[in-house]
Design an enzyme around this catalytic site. Sequence first.
Site, PDB file in Angstrom:
ATOM      1  N   THR A   1      12.216 -10.345   2.807  1.00  0.00           N
ATOM      2  CA  THR A   1      11.776 -11.438   3.664  1.00  0.00           C
ATOM      3  C   THR A   1      10.564 -10.952   4.441  1.00  0.00           C
ATOM      4  O   THR A   1      10.578  -9.853   4.998  1.00  0.00           O
ATOM      5  CB  THR A   1      12.893 -11.912   4.608  1.00  0.00           C
ATOM      6  OG1 THR A   1      12.375 -12.908   5.485  1.00  0.00           O
ATOM      7  CG2 THR A   1      13.469 -10.779   5.428  1.00  0.00           C
ATOM      8  N   ARG A   2       9.515 -11.762   4.479  1.00  0.00           N
ATOM      9  CA  ARG A   2       8.261 -11.324   5.091  1.00  0.00           C
ATOM     10  C   ARG A   2       8.126 -11.720   6.554  1.00  0.00           C
ATOM     11  O   ARG A   2       7.364 -11.130   7.285  1.00  0.00           O
ATOM     12  CB  ARG A   2       7.083 -11.893   4.294  1.00  0.00           C
ATOM     13  CG  ARG A   2       7.080 -11.455   2.837  1.00  0.00           C
ATOM     14  CD  ARG A   2       5.803 -11.842   2.119  1.00  0.00           C
ATOM     15  NE  ARG A   2       5.876 -11.474   0.710  1.00  0.00           N
ATOM     16  CZ  ARG A   2       6.183 -12.297  -0.270  1.00  0.00           C
ATOM     17  NH1 ARG A   2       6.456 -13.557   0.023  1.00  0.00           N
ATOM     18  NH2 ARG A   2       6.224 -11.892  -1.516  1.00  0.00           N
ATOM     19  N   VAL A   3       8.836 -12.761   6.965  1.00  0.00           N
ATOM     20  CA  VAL A   3       8.711 -13.229   8.342  1.00  0.00           C
ATOM     21  C   VAL A   3      10.053 -13.175   9.057  1.00  0.00           C
ATOM     22  O   VAL A   3      10.139 -13.323  10.268  1.00  0.00           O
ATOM     23  CB  VAL A   3       8.176 -14.688   8.362  1.00  0.00           C
ATOM     24  CG1 VAL A   3       7.887 -15.160   9.773  1.00  0.00           C
ATOM     25  CG2 VAL A   3       6.918 -14.804   7.518  1.00  0.00           C
TER      26      VAL A   3
ATOM     27  N   THR B   1       6.168 -18.562  -1.702  1.00  0.00           N
ATOM     28  CA  THR B   1       7.127 -18.452  -0.609  1.00  0.00           C
ATOM     29  C   THR B   1       6.910 -17.193   0.224  1.00  0.00           C
ATOM     30  O   THR B   1       6.085 -16.344  -0.095  1.00  0.00           O
ATOM     31  CB  THR B   1       8.558 -18.464  -1.161  1.00  0.00           C
ATOM     32  OG1 THR B   1       8.687 -17.451  -2.170  1.00  0.00           O
ATOM     33  CG2 THR B   1       8.888 -19.814  -1.779  1.00  0.00           C
TER      34      THR B   1
END
Length: 504
Positions: free
Chosen positions: A353-355, A327
């Site tokens: 959260t990466r995006v 994910t």
Amino acid sequence: MDGEFRKHFKNLVDAGQPVGEVITVSSFLVELSGLQPVNVHSLVIFEDGSKGFVHHILEDRVAVLHLGNISLKAGMLGVVQNDSLTTKVGKDFIGRVVSVMGEPLDGKGAIASDASWPIFNSAPPIYQRELLTTQLETGVTLIDAVFPIVRGQRLAILGDAKSGKSTLAAQIAINQRSTDQVAVYVLITKRKSDVDDLINRLTANKAMEKTIVVVSTIFESLVMSYLAPYVGCALAEYLWQNQGIDTVILYDDLTTHAHAYREIALLSGSSPGRDSYPGDMFHSHSSLLERAGRLNRNKKHLTSIPVVMADGGDITSFLPTNVMSITDGQWILDMGVFHEGLRPAVNTGLSVTRVGTVGHNDKQNQAITKTLNAFAEAQEFARFGSEMAGEAKANLVIGGRLRDLFTQIPGETYTLQTQQLMLDVVLKSDPGKPFDIDKLKAAAGQLASTIKTEEDFAKAVSSLQATMAASAEPATPATPAAPAAAAAAPAAPVAAGAAQEAAK
């Protein structure tokens, strides 16, 4: 076997489709000889009218997972009907509760399907995808403000038992009632009470009409538990790819799915790997979650949110690390935070959260993060019981107000505009004066709908600050009527005396 099916079965055999004979039956696991050449996941129908699909292929036999309720017998024949396992899909499934086989469970009658869709469909290739740019509104202030998710993203919910994972997933599904998205909620190996709780919660919050609920219970075959997330994904994919509808799918949860798959693999003789899970456990989940994204041909999104159990809060165990590596981030629910009273109990130090910061207000995000960090430091100092500096006291108060703002009960959701209003007011509030979070939530919700421009937003913030300041001021006690009249009586002699003095 009725005449119509017998004719259909004979036509498949006459057409040259591979035919096999049942040689062993072990509950839902059936082995056939002669059913070759055949592909994995091919649909097989048996003489009694029941169905199954190919699980794995060996040199001298083929293992098939049986989908029927009645046990097969050795010597029965099976024939390949399709090269892939499919399910019924369609827009009429929206607002309904269905089984893994696509049958209605809500007593509202049959569902008209639009088409059939591969259950084990392949993820769209890279050249069919686009960059993700639109934030998905979860309605949960803490998530939207600090750990946001973008439409088309894959973000996991991790946590120990009873930490609020399903509640958070339900809140996200409920919030889609006020967006242009459809939610698909997959319940995997759940108790009837869990199913009823979810449906009642969605119905009470008027979110059921925009949700598809796929149900697999503890009383069903392991095969149904294994297929449930793939069937849910097929329903979501059809809406996303064929109907151009933004869709979010929630898998509750992939831990029980992995347990079902492990039992199936062990019964079928597969070599166990780490924690006795089959060697393709990672592929099983990655091939499912990678079906999310954004298509360049219709600009629409499919967002995947898997729920995963982290026993004892251990996020380093096999399944959590598997899903975390697939994910784009994770919301980690912590029992320590839960016992402190924050709902949802998101651990702000471990979640990431990466995006999600795409299209997000970076300045606001930095201010919130800074305030939360200062709050955590102030809490550490407060534990010593020593005198605290004025700045530390202010950080403790403002941070506590933020935590109160972040606490939301199931069904309590806010738009991004409302969240932004509340956060601005809390961050700019006077730590030395009382502050009513409940009053702020009610007032912000009413003002948010009137905002059209940046000027409107600034006016709304000023209005809310004035409202909160007025509510913080102590009320002036009213003067009793009788004493007031009595006090007015002596005024006449005074006035008369003044008139007499003036006459002199």
